[in-house]
Design an enzyme around this catalytic site. Structure first.
Site, PDB file in Angstrom:
ATOM      1  N   ASN A 353       8.964 -38.552 -16.534  1.00 48.56           N
ATOM      2  CA  ASN A 353       7.565 -38.166 -16.490  1.00 48.56           C
ATOM      3  C   ASN A 353       7.387 -36.669 -16.713  1.00 48.56           C
ATOM      4  O   ASN A 353       8.262 -36.016 -17.265  1.00 48.56           O
ATOM      5  CB  ASN A 353       6.877 -38.646 -15.219  1.00 48.56           C
ATOM      6  CG  ASN A 353       5.520 -39.233 -15.555  1.00 48.56           C
ATOM      7  OD1 ASN A 353       4.610 -38.510 -15.928  1.00 48.56           O
ATOM      8  ND2 ASN A 353       5.388 -40.549 -15.456  1.00 48.56           N
ATOM      9  N   HIS A 355       7.499 -33.807 -15.088  1.00 45.97           N
ATOM     10  CA  HIS A 355       8.529 -32.833 -14.723  1.00 45.97           C
ATOM     11  C   HIS A 355       9.739 -32.951 -15.632  1.00 45.97           C
ATOM     12  O   HIS A 355      10.360 -31.942 -15.989  1.00 45.97           O
ATOM     13  CB  HIS A 355       8.943 -33.020 -13.260  1.00 45.97           C
ATOM     14  CG  HIS A 355       9.801 -31.932 -12.731  1.00 45.97           C
ATOM     15  ND1 HIS A 355      11.175 -32.036 -12.653  1.00 45.97           N
ATOM     16  CD2 HIS A 355       9.493 -30.693 -12.257  1.00 45.97           C
ATOM     17  CE1 HIS A 355      11.669 -30.921 -12.131  1.00 45.97           C
ATOM     18  NE2 HIS A 355      10.676 -30.094 -11.898  1.00 45.97           N
ATOM     19  N   CYS A 356      10.069 -34.173 -16.026  1.00 48.28           N
ATOM     20  CA  CYS A 356      11.252 -34.407 -16.854  1.00 48.28           C
ATOM     21  C   CYS A 356      11.132 -33.816 -18.253  1.00 48.28           C
ATOM     22  O   CYS A 356      12.149 -33.489 -18.877  1.00 48.28           O
ATOM     23  CB  CYS A 356      11.524 -35.901 -16.989  1.00 48.28           C
ATOM     24  SG  CYS A 356      11.744 -36.790 -15.444  1.00 48.28           S
ATOM     25  N   ILE A 357       9.915 -33.694 -18.771  1.00 49.49           N
ATOM     26  CA  ILE A 357       9.756 -33.226 -20.153  1.00 49.49           C
ATOM     27  C   ILE A 357       9.457 -31.733 -20.240  1.00 49.49           C
ATOM     28  O   ILE A 357       9.331 -31.198 -21.347  1.00 49.49           O
ATOM     29  CB  ILE A 357       8.664 -34.020 -20.891  1.00 49.49           C
ATOM     30  CG1 ILE A 357       7.268 -33.701 -20.334  1.00 49.49           C
ATOM     31  CG2 ILE A 357       8.969 -35.517 -20.851  1.00 49.49           C
ATOM     32  CD1 ILE A 357       6.127 -34.273 -21.171  1.00 49.49           C
TER      33      ILE A 357
END
Length: 379
Positions: A353, A355-357
């Protein structure tokens, strides 16, 4: 120009800052692989663009895109967003990009961890991953920040810090056999101290249920400020997430941070459970060697997976039953920041999501813009 250093951040007086400290900007990478993102990644690209525009209201955004996607990427973004050419295997810059570290003089450097696509040939999500292995070094060249090459496999989403010497991690991920087999918990802690400038590692057990990253901590818990942790939580006892979160809560209650403080734990509702639909699964090209996307697969959804921009919290809109409640809780945790909700299911379908990108670049010795008054924006 970036120089590769033989020392470690701790030796040189550098530390990993907390994400709530000031940023000079944010990096995102453009999604395109059709075996992970449905319908030739077009829905995911729209979602990534919305995240980029939301972050860009508060701090400068750099979007990295392949040569093949450069023109389309540029056409979908505001002119104020910098677009640069970079070849990647996928778009998870939190994990493939560098972990930036700073010193008291405002210097900026980066830690380049080894990357094996979340498990290599023992459960990894795709291969090859050689372009993603080069991403951190390339970003550091663009940022003109010197580079530390760390000796272990690690992803940025697997660690979280309060900026004051305390690091959160999960046993499920960092002690998994497909990351650093043969390394003990003690040895991994030692390396985290040397490369993050940390003093204390708080070990949680498992990450969010069915998280294909082998339980990244950034999907489960994050620091609001030193001594205060936001934890993804399910009240439903029949949900596997309830036991995972309960165990994490108990571990945090027993622990103290690097300054000897006990933790206050704030529970953030888990969305769903959410599952992949037939249409969503059918839109992904099945390719041998990559993780399949199937009808009914439970998605590792979490509102903790948000981005703290200068003066704002960019959080995912995932479940109408919980979106408003989550906005209120986040607003109470970050009263000096604007709450900006962005539809993020298309990002979730790819395995992560917001934060991951994203990957923040800490400010080099200068203050962030003055924070906004607390407002909520749902797009």
């Amino acid at each position: 120009m970036s120089v590769t250093l033989d020392s470690t951040p701790a030796e040189d007086g550098y530390r990993m800052p907390a994400e709530f400290e000031p940023h000079s900007g944010c990096w995102i990478a453009w999604p395109e692989r059709p075996d992970n993102w449905r319908d030739a990644a077009r829905p995911a690209q729209d979602a990534f663009a919305q995240v980029a525009e939301a972050v860009n209201r508060f701090e400068p955004v750099t979007m990295a895109a392949s040569r093949a996607e450069l023109a389309r990427c540029r056409s979908l973004l505001s002119a104020s967003i910098r677009v640069v050419e970079m070849e990647t295997d996928d778009a998870w810059l939190r994990d493939t990009g560098p972990t930036f570290v700073i010193d008291r003089a405002g210097g900026l450097r980066g830690v380049d961890w080894h990357f094996n696509a979340w498990g290599g040939h023992d459960g990894g999500l795709y291969h090859p991953w050689d372009r993603d292995e080069r991403v951190a070094a390339w970003m550091l060249e663009v940022e003109a920040a010197d580079r530390y090459r760390a000796p272990i496999v690690l992803e940025g989403g697997a660690i979280h810090t309060d900026g004051g010497g305390t690091v959160l991690a999960t046993e499920e991920c960092l002690l998994h056999r497909n990351r650093n087999p043969g390394l003990s918990r003690k040895r991994i802690e030692e390396i985290l101290r040397r490369y993050l400038g940390a003093e204390t590692v708080i070990w949680l057990g498992r990450g969010v249920y069915n998280d294909e990253t082998d339980g990244h901590v950034d999907n489960l818990a994050c620091f609001v400020r030193p001594g205060v942790v936001l934890l993804s939580w399910s009240d439903e006892r029949s949900d596997p997430q309830h036991e995972i979160s309960r165990d994490a809560h108990e571990r945090l209650e027993r622990a103290t941070d690097a300054r000897g403080r006990s933790f206050e734990v704030i529970r953030l509702p888990s969305p769903g459970p959410l599952t992949m639909t037939k249409t969503e699964a059918a839109g992904v090209d099945a390719v041998t060697g990559t993780r399949p996307r199937r009808l009914g697969d439970r998605l590792a959804a979490s509102y903790v997976n948000s981005y703290l921009a200068n003066g704002a919290v960019i959080f995912p809109l995932l479940d109408r039953r919980f979106d408003d409640e989550v906005a209120e809780i986040l607003g109470s945790c970050f009263p000096d920041r604007e709450m900006v909700g962005v539809p993020a299911r298309e990002i979730l379908l790819g395995g992560g999501n917001i934060h991951c990108i994203t990957q923040q670049v800490p400010a080099r010795g200068r203050r962030a813009p003055e924070p906004c008054t607390n407002r909520r924006t749902i797009r």
